[in-house]
Design an enzyme around this catalytic site. Structure first.
Site, PDB file in Angstrom:
ATOM      1  N   CYS A 129       7.081  93.329  83.559  1.00  0.00           N
ATOM      2  CA  CYS A 129       8.372  93.859  83.096  1.00  0.00           C
ATOM      3  C   CYS A 129       8.228  94.254  81.633  1.00  0.00           C
ATOM      4  O   CYS A 129       7.630  93.508  80.856  1.00  0.00           O
ATOM      5  CB  CYS A 129       9.438  92.779  83.256  1.00  0.00           C
ATOM      6  SG  CYS A 129      11.059  93.223  82.630  1.00  0.00           S
ATOM      7  N   HIS A 183      14.405  94.632  91.346  1.00  0.00           N
ATOM      8  CA  HIS A 183      14.085  94.193  89.982  1.00  0.00           C
ATOM      9  C   HIS A 183      15.181  94.652  89.013  1.00  0.00           C
ATOM     10  O   HIS A 183      15.631  93.882  88.159  1.00  0.00           O
ATOM     11  CB  HIS A 183      12.715  94.776  89.599  1.00  0.00           C
ATOM     12  CG  HIS A 183      12.200  94.358  88.262  1.00  0.00           C
ATOM     13  ND1 HIS A 183      11.204  93.419  88.104  1.00  0.00           N
ATOM     14  CD2 HIS A 183      12.520  94.761  87.012  1.00  0.00           C
ATOM     15  CE1 HIS A 183      10.943  93.260  86.812  1.00  0.00           C
ATOM     16  NE2 HIS A 183      11.726  94.068  86.128  1.00  0.00           N
ATOM     17  N   GLU A 184      15.628  95.900  89.168  1.00  0.00           N
ATOM     18  CA  GLU A 184      16.650  96.441  88.240  1.00  0.00           C
ATOM     19  C   GLU A 184      18.025  95.842  88.525  1.00  0.00           C
ATOM     20  O   GLU A 184      18.786  95.551  87.588  1.00  0.00           O
ATOM     21  CB  GLU A 184      16.709  97.970  88.341  1.00  0.00           C
ATOM     22  CG  GLU A 184      15.379  98.692  88.101  1.00  0.00           C
ATOM     23  CD  GLU A 184      14.640  98.243  86.853  1.00  0.00           C
ATOM     24  OE1 GLU A 184      15.287  97.823  85.871  1.00  0.00           O
ATOM     25  OE2 GLU A 184      13.392  98.301  86.865  1.00  0.00           O
ATOM     26  N   HIS A 223      18.136  92.633  86.821  1.00  0.00           N
ATOM     27  CA  HIS A 223      18.405  92.766  85.378  1.00  0.00           C
ATOM     28  C   HIS A 223      19.913  92.842  85.130  1.00  0.00           C
ATOM     29  O   HIS A 223      20.432  92.233  84.196  1.00  0.00           O
ATOM     30  CB  HIS A 223      17.753  94.042  84.827  1.00  0.00           C
ATOM     31  CG  HIS A 223      16.344  93.840  84.342  1.00  0.00           C
ATOM     32  ND1 HIS A 223      15.988  92.914  83.383  1.00  0.00           N
ATOM     33  CD2 HIS A 223      15.191  94.482  84.663  1.00  0.00           C
ATOM     34  CE1 HIS A 223      14.688  92.985  83.152  1.00  0.00           C
ATOM     35  NE2 HIS A 223      14.168  93.921  83.920  1.00  0.00           N
TER      36      HIS A 223
END
EC number: 3.5.1.88
Lengths: 190, 170
Positions: free
Chosen positions: A120, A163-164, A167
């Site tokens: 990341c 993954h986003e 976040h």
């Protein structure tokens, strides 16, 4: 369950970054332990001027960052549920939707979980083994028009989206690693 | 700033990590990199700390060692910083019937190819022996290395795989 049974993509259509109609500015990418990365981000109005600018900035920042296939607003210090993804050309990508930005995105179906090693931009010195769904359905809104979108994807693009979305929920890959010995020093930098 | 290499090993029981970490925190020793795991009923800790002098830490850990069948060693080390990587990260997995010399033979093949082992664990369960190694390899050697690993594994009667561990940047 097959992709057909889950229903097709709805709404992304011919969307391109150019349809935002504002130039993006490259922003500074923040690193952990910056607290913005650990807070659940706020929902946004996808039609608001600042959301459109943020979307353009995320794309601009993603494009100048080598190897970057996704960037979420918290990574540029903004606690907003907005992220950009583009896995075009990545060798592990199967389904590819090109460059797009989603607001207020959420996972509605996740199946076929597979492990993979992730790095990341906001955790530059570590990588970790994380299990992610390799078949995914995501819903969200397009910046600008605010049109609702339903994406059906798989493989590497599915991993990038999860993954986003993490976040935007204040989670890093470090919150999802497979065990106490599943985090490694990153050895290769692009 | 003192840098210390500490090892603690003893029969596993609840509270070893908390006890040792509490002693270190009480001395102002900052626990930086560490690895801790249970090995065949023994709990093993390898720690790098910064802070007080080695003798002070040794004295503070002594009561734990006396009470709890723990063996602790403390020594001052020189901080060398990060070692630059040799090349690209790979994972080697070996499994098969236990016999002498599997780790020695397989890691020798890696080293002879210019590789550097950065992490390795072994497990013996019943007759099955498993070796997992993270290794950095110089660019371009993996293909020929795989052949050599297979030849050595065949001599030992075990199976080996080597796969890239390159992370995807998201």
């Amino acid at each position: 369950m097959t992709g057909e049974e889950r229903g097709p993509d709805v709404g992304l259509g011919d969307w391109t970054p150019e349809s935002l109609d504002v130039p993006g500015e490259v922003r500074v990418v923040v690193s952990a332990p910056n607290p913005v990365l650990s807070q659940a981000a706020d929902e946004v109005d996808p039609t608001a001027k600042e959301t459109v600018q943020l979307a353009a900035d995320l794309i601009a920042t993603m494009r100048v960052s080598p190897g970057c296939v996704g960037l979420a607003a918290p990574q540029v210090g903004v606690g907003a549920r907005v992220f950009a993804v583009d896995v075009t050309g990545h060798p592990k990508a199967v389904t590819v939707h090109g460059t797009f930005v989603l607001c207020n995105a959420r996972v509605v179906e996740a199946t076929r979980w597979k492990p993979g090693r992730e790095g990341c931009m906001s955790v530059p010195d570590l990588t970790g083994d994380v299990k992610r769904a390799s078949r995914l359905v995501v819903e969200g809104d397009l910046p600008g028009s605010g049109a609702p979108v339903r994406l059906v994807t798989d493989g590497f693009e599915a991993r990038a989206l999860q993954h986003e979305i993490d976040h935007c929920a204040g989670l890093l890959f470090l919150d999802r690693v497979a065990g106490a010995h599943a985090v490694y020093q990153r050895k290769v930098y692009l | 700033m003192n840098e210390l290499a500490i090892t603690v090993i003893g029969r596993d029981r609840p509270g070893i990590v908390a006890d040792v970490a509490e002693v270190l925190a009480g001395l102002g020793a900052n626990l930086t990199d560490s690895t801790m795991t249970r090995l065949r009923g023994h709990f093993a800790m390898t720690l790098i700390c910064t802070g007080p002098a080695a003798a002070e830490v040794e004295a503070a850990l002594a009561p734990l060692a006396a009470e709890g069948q723990l063996l602790a060693t403390v020594r001052a080390v020189t901080p060398d910083g990060d070692v630059p990587p040799v090349g690209e990260p790979y994972v080697m997995a070996v499994h098969g019937s236990d016999r002498m010399g599997i780790v020695a033979a397989m890691t020798r093949v890696l080293v002879d190819a210019g590789g550097n082992v950065t992490d390795l664990s072994t497990r013996l369960t019943g007759a099955l022996y498993v070796v997992l190694a993270e290794v950095e390899l110089p660019a371009g050697v993996a293909d020929t290395l795989v052949d050599r690993l297979h030849r050595t594994a065949a001599e030992l009667g075990v199976e080996v795989t080597l796969r890239p561990a390159d992370p995807d940047l998201l």
